[in-house]
Design a protein around this motif. Structure first.
Motif, PDB file in Angstrom:
ATOM      1  N   UNK A 285      25.296  14.196   1.472  1.00 29.46           N
ATOM      2  CA  UNK A 285      24.702  15.334   0.933  1.00 29.46           C
ATOM      3  C   UNK A 285      24.987  16.522   1.480  1.00 29.46           C
ATOM      4  N   UNK A 286      25.625  16.715   2.783  1.00 28.86           N
ATOM      5  CA  UNK A 286      26.271  17.774   3.384  1.00 28.86           C
ATOM      6  C   UNK A 286      27.628  18.360   2.522  1.00 28.86           C
ATOM      7  N   UNK A 287      28.246  17.250   2.059  1.00 30.65           N
ATOM      8  CA  UNK A 287      29.513  17.464   1.229  1.00 30.65           C
ATOM      9  C   UNK A 287      28.914  18.241  -0.096  1.00 30.65           C
ATOM     10  N   UNK A 288      28.128  17.621  -0.628  1.00 26.86           N
ATOM     11  CA  UNK A 288      27.502  18.125  -2.030  1.00 26.86           C
ATOM     12  C   UNK A 288      27.170  19.575  -1.807  1.00 26.86           C
ATOM     13  N   UNK A 289      26.284  19.780  -0.831  1.00 21.05           N
ATOM     14  CA  UNK A 289      25.960  21.416  -0.265  1.00 21.05           C
ATOM     15  C   UNK A 289      26.698  22.153  -0.122  1.00 21.05           C
ATOM     16  N   UNK A 290      27.945  21.718   0.594  1.00 15.88           N
ATOM     17  CA  UNK A 290      29.021  22.683   0.850  1.00 15.88           C
ATOM     18  C   UNK A 290      29.692  23.068  -0.473  1.00 15.88           C
ATOM     19  N   UNK A 291      30.148  21.920  -1.342  1.00 14.13           N
ATOM     20  CA  UNK A 291      30.434  22.254  -2.490  1.00 14.13           C
ATOM     21  C   UNK A 291      29.991  23.339  -3.390  1.00 14.13           C
TER      22      UNK A 291
END
Length: 341
Positions: A285-291
């Motif tokens: 989820x953190x990766x999707x949010x950052x992207x």
């Protein structure tokens, strides 16, 4: 070619039956082994006992001990043996009884399976599938409820696939077995017998590396995978009763991520909530949010919100529901997201 069921009975046209997710896994394994004699299974207690969750029940009787092999209780051995098989032309499907037991196998998976194609400049491939039940919600003891998919998603060369329904388990597992590179196939055990879907043993594959839009909407995008899809769909239904149209995305392949589809949905809705039961820090989820923040900030009308597990070990069963994201948590996060105008 005629079709075979898991009992070995040939049929002309595949019949549709209501199957659970674990039954769909069994059916896909039987289909793959029927279609391709190079597909072999190995793991602890998968033969005579059919696996701890009975995902391989009946397959050793149908295909024999040379293709459905019981192994010692040694995850590093299972992974290493499977990698050797894959490098020499077989298509092994290795089962790890619980995801919490996969750590001894990580050295083999990270150091060898993920790098074999690159190390040999494409001379060797590693068509390996590692199946593992994962996640909480079944009142299991310690080391039986982990959701550590982000550990594997971080490794270049490993594909990480997570089905959320019987149909997707069947179609995605067949595609994973076809794939020439290693796939970590994580099965949400909370859903193993929680729901049924009509399913035909027709061999139809579902695409890897793409999301599935389970519900269309225009106000907010809800992104999830695995068992949390059930709570996410229920939350979308509750939001609809409040006049909020939620689009629900099942990520399915968490590595590599289909960010194009996620961005397209957020471009339409302007808002996004990401739901997963894994620990919050360093999660998918953190990766999707950052992207989304890096590539689509101008599309967002509100901050991306995550609804996740906590940065603690999964608690024992009396407190599982406090750890796992609930429908009310998702609805509250969506309401917070919608409050930005």
């Amino acid at each position: 070619m005629t079709n075979k069921t898991t009992t070995g009975v040939s049929t002309g046209v595949p019949e549709s039956h209501d199957l659970t997710l674990v039954e769909a896994v069994n059916l896909a394994l039987a289909r793959a082994m029927t279609e391709d004699p190079d597909v072999v299974l190995l793991g602890e207690d998968i033969g005579l006992n059919g696996g701890v969750f009975r995902a391989t029940q009946g397959l050793q009787q149908q295909f024999g001990c040379e293709r459905v092999m019981d192994t010692p209780l040694a995850e590093a051995l299972i992974a290493g043996t499977a990698i050797g098989m894959a490098s020499q032309g077989l298509k092994p499907v290795a089962e790890i009884q619980f995801m919490g037991f996969i750590f001894p196998a990580m050295e083999q998976l990270v150091t060898h399976a993920a790098r074999l194609r690159n190390r040999t400049r494409g001379r060797l491939h590693c068509p390996l599938v590692v199946r593992a039940p994962f996640g909480g919600g079944i009142h299991a003891p310690e080391h039986h409820s982990e959701s550590t998919e982000a550990l594997f998603a971080h490794i270049p060369g490993l594909r990480v696939v997570i089905p959320s329904s019987p149909r997707r388990a069947y179609g995605l597992l067949l595609s994973a077995i076809d794939n020439p590179d290693p796939v970590i196939f994580l099965e949400p055990k909370r859903l193993y017998r929680a729901l049924k879907q009509p399913l035909s043993d027709d061999g139809a594959r579902l695409p890897l590396d793409t999301v599935f839009i389970l519900r269309e909407g225009h106000d907010i995008t809800l992104v999830s995978w695995g068992a949390c899809i059930q709570e996410t769909l229920a939350a979308a239904q509750e939001l609809a009763q409040r006049g909020i149209s939620a689009e629900v995305i099942d990520v399915a392949t968490v590595s590599p991520l289909d960010m194009d589809s996620i961005r397209a949905s957020v471009e339409k809705t302007g808002r996004c909530v990401i739901i997963h039961e894994a620990a919050r820090s360093g999660g998918i989820g953190a990766d999707i949010s950052a992207r989304l923040s890096e590539q689509s900030l101008d599309l967002l009308q509100a901050p991306v919100i995550r609804v996740t597990g906590f940065d603690t070990p999964m608690p024992y069963f009396r407190q599982e529901l406090l750890y796992l994201p609930q429908v009310a948590d998702i609805v509250a996060a969506a309401g917070q997201c919608m409050s930005y105008r």
